[in-house]
Motif scaffolding. Structure first.
Motif, PDB file in Angstrom:
ATOM      1  N   VAL A   1      42.342  24.894 -18.043  1.00 44.34           N
ATOM      2  CA  VAL A   1      41.857  25.230 -16.491  1.00 44.34           C
ATOM      3  C   VAL A   1      42.459  24.315 -15.585  1.00 44.34           C
ATOM      4  O   VAL A   1      42.947  24.794 -14.778  1.00 44.34           O
ATOM      5  CB  VAL A   1      40.288  25.190 -16.325  1.00 44.34           C
ATOM      6  CG1 VAL A   1      40.135  25.384 -15.125  1.00 44.34           C
ATOM      7  CG2 VAL A   1      39.750  26.430 -17.467  1.00 44.34           C
ATOM      8  N   PHE A   2      42.372  23.127 -15.928  1.00 42.28           N
ATOM      9  CA  PHE A   2      42.912  22.207 -14.852  1.00 42.28           C
ATOM     10  C   PHE A   2      44.289  22.319 -14.912  1.00 42.28           C
ATOM     11  O   PHE A   2      45.086  22.128 -13.737  1.00 42.28           O
ATOM     12  CB  PHE A   2      42.506  20.619 -15.110  1.00 42.28           C
ATOM     13  CG  PHE A   2      42.956  19.782 -14.111  1.00 42.28           C
ATOM     14  CD1 PHE A   2      41.924  19.739 -12.941  1.00 42.28           C
ATOM     15  CD2 PHE A   2      43.647  18.770 -14.125  1.00 42.28           C
ATOM     16  CE1 PHE A   2      42.371  18.944 -12.079  1.00 42.28           C
ATOM     17  CE2 PHE A   2      44.028  18.138 -13.285  1.00 42.28           C
ATOM     18  CZ  PHE A   2      43.301  17.863 -11.966  1.00 42.28           C
TER      19      PHE A   2
ATOM     20  N   ARG B   1      46.298  24.992 -15.626  1.00 35.73           N
ATOM     21  CA  ARG B   1      46.822  26.121 -14.814  1.00 35.73           C
ATOM     22  C   ARG B   1      46.446  26.087 -13.286  1.00 35.73           C
ATOM     23  O   ARG B   1      47.176  26.566 -12.528  1.00 35.73           O
ATOM     24  CB  ARG B   1      45.612  27.219 -15.199  1.00 35.73           C
ATOM     25  CG  ARG B   1      45.875  27.743 -16.927  1.00 35.73           C
ATOM     26  CD  ARG B   1      47.384  28.078 -17.111  1.00 35.73           C
ATOM     27  NE  ARG B   1      47.704  29.289 -16.108  1.00 35.73           N
ATOM     28  CZ  ARG B   1      48.569  29.783 -16.269  1.00 35.73           C
ATOM     29  NH1 ARG B   1      49.802  29.389 -16.948  1.00 35.73           N
ATOM     30  NH2 ARG B   1      49.142  30.915 -15.741  1.00 35.73           N
ATOM     31  N   ILE B   2      45.440  25.190 -13.009  1.00 34.57           N
ATOM     32  CA  ILE B   2      45.270  25.037 -11.457  1.00 34.57           C
ATOM     33  C   ILE B   2      46.551  24.151 -10.817  1.00 34.57           C
ATOM     34  O   ILE B   2      46.901  24.587  -9.725  1.00 34.57           O
ATOM     35  CB  ILE B   2      44.021  24.043 -11.206  1.00 34.57           C
ATOM     36  CG1 ILE B   2      42.715  25.001 -11.425  1.00 34.57           C
ATOM     37  CG2 ILE B   2      43.861  23.649  -9.801  1.00 34.57           C
ATOM     38  CD1 ILE B   2      41.366  24.695 -11.466  1.00 34.57           C
TER      39      ILE B   2
ATOM     40  N   ILE C   1      39.554  23.406 -23.188  1.00 31.02           N
ATOM     41  CA  ILE C   1      39.071  24.500 -22.185  1.00 31.02           C
ATOM     42  C   ILE C   1      39.374  23.873 -20.881  1.00 31.02           C
ATOM     43  O   ILE C   1      40.007  24.534 -19.872  1.00 31.02           O
ATOM     44  CB  ILE C   1      37.777  25.085 -22.301  1.00 31.02           C
ATOM     45  CG1 ILE C   1      37.547  25.715 -23.646  1.00 31.02           C
ATOM     46  CG2 ILE C   1      37.318  25.907 -21.281  1.00 31.02           C
ATOM     47  CD1 ILE C   1      36.113  26.537 -23.842  1.00 31.02           C
ATOM     48  N   LEU C   2      38.478  22.580 -20.462  1.00 30.80           N
ATOM     49  CA  LEU C   2      39.022  21.973 -19.303  1.00 30.80           C
ATOM     50  C   LEU C   2      40.420  21.646 -18.979  1.00 30.80           C
ATOM     51  O   LEU C   2      40.812  22.005 -17.823  1.00 30.80           O
ATOM     52  CB  LEU C   2      37.863  20.672 -19.294  1.00 30.80           C
ATOM     53  CG  LEU C   2      36.489  20.817 -19.231  1.00 30.80           C
ATOM     54  CD1 LEU C   2      35.633  19.727 -19.295  1.00 30.80           C
ATOM     55  CD2 LEU C   2      36.021  21.802 -17.930  1.00 30.80           C
TER      56      LEU C   2
END
Length: 262
Positions: free
Chosen positions: A23-24, A26-27, A19-20
């Motif tokens: 998310v990272f 996508r950032i 998950i992390l």
């Protein structure tokens, strides 16, 4: 053989890491091409160094890195407030329901816009047109004059005829219709943009930085046609190339190729 509790802990750790990472990632994609992207990449290296220092018990290095992050998070927010503000604006303008055009409608719309732009280009008649995609442009429509007419080459040329009441500002196209004209778009404050760039180009670039719209324009001074998208200008090499690039931008997200437009 590990017990059920250990397996659960391992699975939870793997899921959390996945998950992390997503998310990272996508950032990073979100900020790609901006000043913040290079800084985020540098921060990634520092995070890796912090994790290594914790695993190897490098107490001094671990202390320095932890204090670095506690101080520089504030500095980063201040330095990149423009990128953060633009990102939050994009997230806030996402709508659940959007107008989706099929391939025939997109082709017809692109043909009308292309015909209008290249006719105005020959006359050096300036224009600024924003084509709405997934993010609504309501706040910019409200700043202009409502038209709600079918987007045709003749109507677009009439709107931007010098001396007419509607020619100042930009036009917003939603679906197959011209929603409004004389709309005010935000000017880009990107320091990399040359000082010689005019207001019309800055407005096109600024709107592309704040929204996912495709903005097309004609320079009144040179007659040059440009496309602003995702915070960048795309050079146009003839009418056929213009139609190809604009069609790819306006195509539904699931049908678009994941390659950089050129």
């Amino acid at each position: 053989m590990p017990g059920p509790e250990i397996l659960i802990i391992i699975v939870k750790a793997l899921v959390e890491m996945a998950i992390l990472w997503v998310v990272f990632y996508r950032i990073l994609l979100f900020f790609e091409g901006t000043r913040a992207f290079q800084v985020l990449r540098g921060i990634t290296y520092l995070i890796v160094a912090l994790l290594i220092s914790q695993v190897l018990h490098f107490e001094v290095l671990n202390w320095l890195l932890r204090n670095f992050f506690s101080i520089w998070i504030i500095v980063i927010v201040v330095i990149f407030q423009h990128e953060l503000r633009s990102g939050l604006a994009r997230l806030g303008q996402q709508h659940l329901f959007t107008i989706s055009l099929g391939e025939p409608e997109i082709k017809a719309l692109v043909d009308e816009i292309s015909d209008a732009l290249f006719r105005m280009s020959k006359r050096r008649q300036g224009c600024l047109i924003a084509i709405e995609r997934e993010m609504k442009l309501d706040m910019y429509v409200e700043s202009g004059i409502i038209i709600d007419g079918k987007a045709t080459s003749a109507l677009l040329q009439s709107i931007f005829m010098p001396g007419t009441p509607l020619h100042d500002g930009g036009v917003v196209i939603r679906g197959e219709r011209i929603t409004a004209s004389s709309c005010l778009f935000p000017l880009s404050d990107n320091p990399s943009v040359g000082k010689t760039v005019g207001t019309r180009h800055r407005a096109a670039l600024g709107l592309s930085e704040h929204t996912d719209a495709a903005i097309v324009l004609v320079s009144e001074q040179t007659g040059e046609i440009s496309i602003a998208f995702d915070g960048h200008f795309i050079s146009v090499h003839g009418e056929e190339h213009f139609a190809k690039v604009l069609t790819e931008i306006l195509a539904p997200q699931k049908k678009r190729k994941h390659e950089k437009l050129a």
